[in-house]
Scaffold this active site. Structure first.
Site, PDB file in Angstrom:
ATOM      1  N   ARG A 181      33.800  47.556  45.609  1.00 20.48           N
ATOM      2  CA  ARG A 181      32.808  47.604  44.532  1.00 20.48           C
ATOM      3  C   ARG A 181      32.100  48.952  44.606  1.00 20.48           C
ATOM      4  NH1 ARG A 181      32.281  42.578  47.100  1.00 20.48           N
ATOM      5  NH2 ARG A 181      32.704  40.761  45.759  1.00 20.48           N
ATOM      6  N   LYS A 207      28.952  41.627  49.251  1.00 18.83           N
ATOM      7  CA  LYS A 207      27.905  40.723  48.801  1.00 18.83           C
ATOM      8  C   LYS A 207      27.539  39.757  49.914  1.00 18.83           C
ATOM      9  CE  LYS A 207      28.872  40.762  43.826  1.00 18.83           C
ATOM     10  NZ  LYS A 207      29.224  39.940  42.651  1.00 18.83           N
ATOM     11  N   HIS A 274      34.510  49.572  38.073  1.00 25.25           N
ATOM     12  CA  HIS A 274      35.049  48.214  38.121  1.00 25.25           C
ATOM     13  C   HIS A 274      36.485  48.181  37.610  1.00 25.25           C
ATOM     14  CE1 HIS A 274      34.374  44.069  39.013  1.00 25.25           C
ATOM     15  NE2 HIS A 274      34.691  43.660  37.801  1.00 25.25           N
ATOM     16  N   ARG A 277      38.617  48.815  40.499  1.00 23.84           N
ATOM     17  CA  ARG A 277      38.718  47.618  41.350  1.00 23.84           C
ATOM     18  C   ARG A 277      39.760  46.645  40.780  1.00 23.84           C
ATOM     19  NH1 ARG A 277      36.096  44.649  45.319  1.00 23.84           N
ATOM     20  NH2 ARG A 277      35.443  42.519  44.811  1.00 23.84           N
ATOM     21  N   HIS A 300      36.381  38.332  47.640  1.00 27.23           N
ATOM     22  CA  HIS A 300      36.011  37.249  46.725  1.00 27.23           C
ATOM     23  C   HIS A 300      35.840  35.950  47.499  1.00 27.23           C
ATOM     24  CE1 HIS A 300      37.910  39.400  43.006  1.00 27.23           C
ATOM     25  NE2 HIS A 300      36.654  39.746  43.190  1.00 27.23           N
ATOM     26  N   TYR A 309      40.931  38.512  37.585  1.00 28.07           N
ATOM     27  CA  TYR A 309      41.359  39.911  37.607  1.00 28.07           C
ATOM     28  C   TYR A 309      42.833  40.033  37.222  1.00 28.07           C
ATOM     29  CZ  TYR A 309      37.212  41.618  40.178  1.00 28.07           C
ATOM     30  OH  TYR A 309      35.946  41.977  40.564  1.00 28.07           O
TER      31      TYR A 309
END
Length: 333
Positions: A181, A207, A274, A277, A300, A309
Site C-alpha cells: 500500500r 493495517k 493502488h 497494487r 489481506h 482485485y
C-alpha cells in the site's frame, strides 16, 4: 485529559513520519468547537485507539465531515436520529461519492457513536441505523495494468529525467513487484530492508500494525541499491525528498501519475499507487501464484478482498460482448 489524549494522537502521527500537525486535525478541532470538552476528549480517545495512524487519520477526516454537516444545519451531533443519518447518506451520494466510499464514511461515524455508547456519553447509537448504499463486493473501480504496461512503467521510471530518478525507479520497482500500500511505502525505514535465508527482504508494517516480511526480487533490489548509494546509510525513513525529509503519500501519488504519462499509458491520470497494487495481484495470478499466496503477500485479512482485485480484469477480458459482436453484421452491405 484533552491535552493528554491529543498528545498521544500527535505522538502516533509523528511516528508515522509526519513532522507537523496535519490539516485534518486542525479542521476537526474547528468543527468540534461547539461540542462539550468531555465529548472532545472522547473524540481523541476514539482516534487514539485505532490500530494504525493511517486509520485514525481516515476516521478523523470522516468524522470532521459529519460534524461539518451537523454544524451547517444546526444539528446537535449527540441528539441526531436515524433520519438525520439517512439525509447525510444521501448527501454523500449527491456529492458523487462511490457507494463503497459513502458506506465507509458512514461506518466510521457509526463507529464513533458506538464508542460514545460504550463510554456512556449517549444512550444509543441512533446513527447506526442509517441506510448505507449497497456495494458490490465483486466490483472494484481500480483495475491493474497488464504485464506489458507494468514493464513500461518500470522502463519509464528508470529513464526518468528528473534529478530524483534513482529514487523514482526504486519506488516504482518496489510497488509493482511487491505490491505494498502507498501508506506502507511511506512508512518504510532503512532498517526495513534485510536478509532471511540468504534472500533479500523488506519488512512491511500493514493495517493494524500487522507485520509481514516479503521477499525483495533481485531486480527491485538493484534499483534500491542504486538509490541507496545516493541516499546514504543514515537511519530513518527509506524514501526521502530532495530536501532530506520523509516522502508523503501525496508525493508518491504525483510520482506514479507522472511516470504513467511518461510511459505513454492510456488515461495515465487514472493510474494511482493502488493501481500498482492491483497490478501486482493480477500479474502474480497470471504468472501462476495462488489466491492464498497473493492474499498473504498483500496482507489481506480475507481472501474475498483479494478476489475483488482479481475479478475486475477477468470480468472485462471475458466479457461476452465480444462473442456477440462476432455474429453481428457490421456493414451496410
Amino acid at each position: 485529559m484533552t491535552v493528554l489524549v491529543g498528545h498521544i494522537v500527535d505522538s502516533a502521527l509523528a511516528s508515522s513520519g509526519q513532522a507537523k500537525e496535519p490539516l485534518w486535525k486542525e479542521h476537526l478541532r474547528a468543527e468540534m468547537a461547539l461540542l462539550q470538552p468531555s465529548i472532545q476528549e472522547l473524540v481523541w480517545a476514539w482516534l487514539s485507539r485505532q490500530r494504525s495512524p493511517h486509520t485514525g487519520a481516515a476516521y478523523g477526516r470522516d468524522l470532521r465531515e459529519w460534524l461539518a454537516f451537523c454544524n451547517q444545519f444546526d444539528l446537535d451531533p449527540l441528539t441526531v436520529d436515524v433520519g438525520h443519518g439517512d439525509v447525510y447518506a444521501r448527501s454523500l451520494q449527491v456529492r458523487g461519492l462511490s457507494a463503497r466510499s459513502a458506506a465507509r464514511k458512514l461506518a466510521a461515524v457509526s463507529s464513533w457513536y458506538t464508542y460514545l455508547v460504550r463510554r456512556r456519553a449517549i444512550k444509543a447509537n441512533e446513527f447506526g441505523g442509517a441506510n448505507r448504499p449497497e456495494t458490490n463486493r465483486k466490483e472494484s473501480k481500480t483495475v491493474g495494468l497488464t504485464g506489458s504496461e507494468a514493464a513500461a512503467m518500470v522502463r519509464a521510471a528508470i529513464r526518468d529525467p528528473h534529478r530524483q530518478r534513482l529514487r523514482t525507479a526504486a519506488i516504482i520497482g518496489l510497488m509493482i513487484s511487491v505490491g505494498p500500500r502507498v501508506a506502507e511505502v511511506v512508512a518504510l525505514e532503512l532498517g526495513s530492508l534485510g536478509y532471511e535465508r540468504g534472500m533479500r527482504t523488506v519488512r512491511i508494517v500493514g493495517k493494524g500494525e500487522k507485520i509481514r516480511t516479503r521477499r525483495l526480487p533481485a531486480e527491485a533490489g538493484q534499483l534500491l541499491d542504486a538509490y541507496l548509494a545516493e541516499r546514504g546509510d543514515a537511519p530513518g525513513p527509506l524514501f526521502l525528498t530532495a530536501g532530506g525529509r520523509p516522502m508523503r503519500t501525496g508525493g508518491i501519488v504525483d510520482l506514479v501519475s507522472r511516470i504513467a504519462r511518461q510511459a505513454g499509458l492510456f488515461m495515465p491520470e487514472r493510474v494511482t499507487p493502488h493501481t500498482l497494487r492491483h497490478t501486482f495481484a493480477t500479474v502474480a495470478e497470471e504468472s501462476g501464484a495462488s489466491v492464498r499466496e497473493i492474499q498473504d503477500a498483500l496482507g489481506h485479512a480475507s481472501a474475498a478482498t483479494t478476489e475483488i482485485y482479481l475479478h475486475a480484469p477477468k470480468r472485462i477480458e471475458n466479457d461476452p460482448s465480444v462473442r456477440v459482436a462476432k455474429v453481428l453484421t457490421w456493414t451496410g452491405s
